[in-house]
Write a protein that holds these residues in place. Structure first.
Motif, PDB file in Angstrom:
ATOM      1  N   ASN A  38      14.203  61.234  33.595  1.00  0.00           N
ATOM      2  CA  ASN A  38      14.357  60.647  32.255  1.00  0.00           C
ATOM      3  C   ASN A  38      15.797  60.249  31.964  1.00  0.00           C
ATOM      4  O   ASN A  38      16.042  59.359  31.152  1.00  0.00           O
ATOM      5  CB  ASN A  38      13.837  61.609  31.188  1.00  0.00           C
ATOM      6  CG  ASN A  38      12.323  61.732  31.227  1.00  0.00           C
ATOM      7  OD1 ASN A  38      11.623  60.809  31.638  1.00  0.00           O
ATOM      8  ND2 ASN A  38      11.816  62.876  30.815  1.00  0.00           N
ATOM      9  N   GLN A  41      19.066  55.934  34.480  1.00  0.00           N
ATOM     10  CA  GLN A  41      18.949  54.579  33.916  1.00  0.00           C
ATOM     11  C   GLN A  41      18.154  53.656  34.839  1.00  0.00           C
ATOM     12  O   GLN A  41      17.313  52.885  34.393  1.00  0.00           O
ATOM     13  CB  GLN A  41      20.347  54.004  33.658  1.00  0.00           C
ATOM     14  CG  GLN A  41      20.360  52.638  32.998  1.00  0.00           C
ATOM     15  CD  GLN A  41      19.830  52.660  31.570  1.00  0.00           C
ATOM     16  OE1 GLN A  41      19.896  53.669  30.887  1.00  0.00           O
ATOM     17  NE2 GLN A  41      19.274  51.549  31.132  1.00  0.00           N
ATOM     18  N   ARG A  44      14.514  54.474  34.550  1.00  0.00           N
ATOM     19  CA  ARG A  44      14.001  54.058  33.227  1.00  0.00           C
ATOM     20  C   ARG A  44      13.768  52.555  33.185  1.00  0.00           C
ATOM     21  O   ARG A  44      12.765  52.084  32.647  1.00  0.00           O
ATOM     22  CB  ARG A  44      14.965  54.490  32.125  1.00  0.00           C
ATOM     23  CG  ARG A  44      14.866  55.966  31.802  1.00  0.00           C
ATOM     24  CD  ARG A  44      15.352  56.333  30.405  1.00  0.00           C
ATOM     25  NE  ARG A  44      16.531  55.644  29.943  1.00  0.00           N
ATOM     26  CZ  ARG A  44      17.769  56.124  30.008  1.00  0.00           C
ATOM     27  NH1 ARG A  44      17.997  57.290  30.552  1.00  0.00           N
ATOM     28  NH2 ARG A  44      18.777  55.448  29.528  1.00  0.00           N
ATOM     29  N   GLU A  45      14.708  51.781  33.756  1.00  0.00           N
ATOM     30  CA  GLU A  45      14.556  50.321  33.775  1.00  0.00           C
ATOM     31  C   GLU A  45      13.349  49.895  34.606  1.00  0.00           C
ATOM     32  O   GLU A  45      12.595  49.018  34.207  1.00  0.00           O
ATOM     33  CB  GLU A  45      15.831  49.664  34.315  1.00  0.00           C
ATOM     34  CG  GLU A  45      16.995  49.726  33.345  1.00  0.00           C
ATOM     35  CD  GLU A  45      18.326  49.288  33.960  1.00  0.00           C
ATOM     36  OE1 GLU A  45      18.341  48.882  35.156  1.00  0.00           O
ATOM     37  OE2 GLU A  45      19.344  49.351  33.250  1.00  0.00           O
ATOM     38  N   LYS A  46      13.166  50.537  35.760  1.00  0.00           N
ATOM     39  CA  LYS A  46      12.018  50.207  36.612  1.00  0.00           C
ATOM     40  C   LYS A  46      10.705  50.558  35.922  1.00  0.00           C
ATOM     41  O   LYS A  46       9.737  49.808  36.002  1.00  0.00           O
ATOM     42  CB  LYS A  46      12.136  50.919  37.962  1.00  0.00           C
ATOM     43  CG  LYS A  46      13.212  50.320  38.854  1.00  0.00           C
ATOM     44  CD  LYS A  46      13.184  50.928  40.234  1.00  0.00           C
ATOM     45  CE  LYS A  46      14.282  50.362  41.106  1.00  0.00           C
ATOM     46  NZ  LYS A  46      14.159  48.950  41.394  1.00  0.00           N
ATOM     47  N   ILE A  47      10.680  51.674  35.237  1.00  0.00           N
ATOM     48  CA  ILE A  47       9.462  52.086  34.521  1.00  0.00           C
ATOM     49  C   ILE A  47       9.180  51.113  33.373  1.00  0.00           C
ATOM     50  O   ILE A  47       8.025  50.734  33.141  1.00  0.00           O
ATOM     51  CB  ILE A  47       9.565  53.546  34.035  1.00  0.00           C
ATOM     52  CG1 ILE A  47       9.500  54.487  35.249  1.00  0.00           C
ATOM     53  CG2 ILE A  47       8.462  53.883  33.033  1.00  0.00           C
ATOM     54  CD1 ILE A  47       9.768  55.945  34.956  1.00  0.00           C
ATOM     55  N   ALA A  48      10.211  50.679  32.676  1.00  0.00           N
ATOM     56  CA  ALA A  48      10.028  49.699  31.591  1.00  0.00           C
ATOM     57  C   ALA A  48       9.467  48.392  32.155  1.00  0.00           C
ATOM     58  O   ALA A  48       8.543  47.801  31.575  1.00  0.00           O
ATOM     59  CB  ALA A  48      11.350  49.457  30.862  1.00  0.00           C
ATOM     60  N   SER A  49      10.008  47.940  33.286  1.00  0.00           N
ATOM     61  CA  SER A  49       9.487  46.727  33.934  1.00  0.00           C
ATOM     62  C   SER A  49       8.044  46.918  34.346  1.00  0.00           C
ATOM     63  O   SER A  49       7.204  46.026  34.156  1.00  0.00           O
ATOM     64  CB  SER A  49      10.310  46.394  35.183  1.00  0.00           C
ATOM     65  OG  SER A  49      11.610  46.040  34.848  1.00  0.00           O
ATOM     66  N   LYS A  51       5.781  48.921  33.034  1.00  0.00           N
ATOM     67  CA  LYS A  51       4.904  48.911  31.854  1.00  0.00           C
ATOM     68  C   LYS A  51       4.687  47.488  31.349  1.00  0.00           C
ATOM     69  O   LYS A  51       3.571  47.113  30.978  1.00  0.00           O
ATOM     70  CB  LYS A  51       5.485  49.791  30.739  1.00  0.00           C
ATOM     71  CG  LYS A  51       5.361  51.270  31.033  1.00  0.00           C
ATOM     72  CD  LYS A  51       5.955  52.107  29.921  1.00  0.00           C
ATOM     73  CE  LYS A  51       5.825  53.585  30.220  1.00  0.00           C
ATOM     74  NZ  LYS A  51       6.396  54.424  29.180  1.00  0.00           N
ATOM     75  N   SER A  52       5.731  46.695  31.343  1.00  0.00           N
ATOM     76  CA  SER A  52       5.619  45.306  30.904  1.00  0.00           C
ATOM     77  C   SER A  52       4.684  44.526  31.822  1.00  0.00           C
ATOM     78  O   SER A  52       3.815  43.776  31.347  1.00  0.00           O
ATOM     79  CB  SER A  52       7.008  44.674  30.877  1.00  0.00           C
ATOM     80  OG  SER A  52       6.911  43.304  30.581  1.00  0.00           O
ATOM     81  N   GLN A  54       2.350  45.757  33.702  1.00  0.00           N
ATOM     82  CA  GLN A  54       0.989  46.273  33.549  1.00  0.00           C
ATOM     83  C   GLN A  54       0.295  45.648  32.331  1.00  0.00           C
ATOM     84  O   GLN A  54      -0.897  45.322  32.391  1.00  0.00           O
ATOM     85  CB  GLN A  54       1.003  47.804  33.446  1.00  0.00           C
ATOM     86  CG  GLN A  54       1.311  48.468  34.770  1.00  0.00           C
ATOM     87  CD  GLN A  54       1.596  49.953  34.650  1.00  0.00           C
ATOM     88  OE1 GLN A  54       2.005  50.454  33.598  1.00  0.00           O
ATOM     89  NE2 GLN A  54       1.394  50.681  35.743  1.00  0.00           N
ATOM     90  N   LYS A  55       1.048  45.452  31.246  1.00  0.00           N
ATOM     91  CA  LYS A  55       0.480  44.779  30.065  1.00  0.00           C
ATOM     92  C   LYS A  55       0.105  43.337  30.403  1.00  0.00           C
ATOM     93  O   LYS A  55      -0.952  42.847  30.004  1.00  0.00           O
ATOM     94  CB  LYS A  55       1.471  44.809  28.902  1.00  0.00           C
ATOM     95  CG  LYS A  55       1.606  46.165  28.258  1.00  0.00           C
ATOM     96  CD  LYS A  55       2.625  46.139  27.130  1.00  0.00           C
ATOM     97  CE  LYS A  55       2.824  47.527  26.562  1.00  0.00           C
ATOM     98  NZ  LYS A  55       3.870  47.570  25.545  1.00  0.00           N
TER      99      LYS A  55
END
Length: 143
Positions: A38, A41, A44-49, A51-52, A54-55
């Motif tokens: 967590n 950084q 976190r950036e890879k996880i944000a990408s 999730k995006s 996946q949407k």
């Protein structure tokens, strides 16, 4: 004489065991690894990408855009592989497995001991896994 326990007493003991498990080395390592993930950084950036993407994949799937969906799925797979290659993520996944193994061990130990105690208390056959009433009814000459 056998002690008879209430459900509340059993739940209280289960909570005590849960507290013990929550304070094991396995769970402690899991919590530390999760905190490091967590705080990272890059992760976190890879996880944000992820999730995006996946949407977007859900939208493409909903609208039947197969070619676009395939491209997004390939990008998702690439990012998942990149995340999985990060050492702390590997350690985190290993610690998840260790905690799950511990929980499974506790669950199996309880189930096996309950079964064994039922068999023993009914004068059954532990090797065959049969209760006393089953053993009695399987003897020649029983009705």
């Amino acid at each position: 004489m056998t002690t008879i326990y209430t459900k509340d007493e059993i739940i209280a003991k289960a909570r005590e065991i849960a507290d013990m498990i929550a304070n094991t080395e396995e769970v402690d390592f899991f919590k530390r690894a999760e905190a490091q993930i967590n705080e990272n950084q890059k992760i976190r950036e890879k996880i944000a990408s992820l999730k995006s993407l996946q949407k977007q994949a859900v939208n493409f799937q909903h609208y039947g855009k197969e070619k676009a969906l395939k491209m997004i799925e390939d990008k998702i797979e690439k990012i998942e592989l990149e995340i999985d290659e990060i050492p702390i993520v590997q350690e985190f996944k290993q610690s998840q497995g260790d905690v799950n193994d511990l929980l499974q061990l506790v669950s199996n130990t309880i189930a096996n001991n309950v079964t064994d105690q039922i068999i023993e208390s009914t004068e059954g056959d532990l090797l065959r896994g049969e209760t006393g009433s089953r053993v009695q009814n399987s003897k020649p000459g029983s009705c």
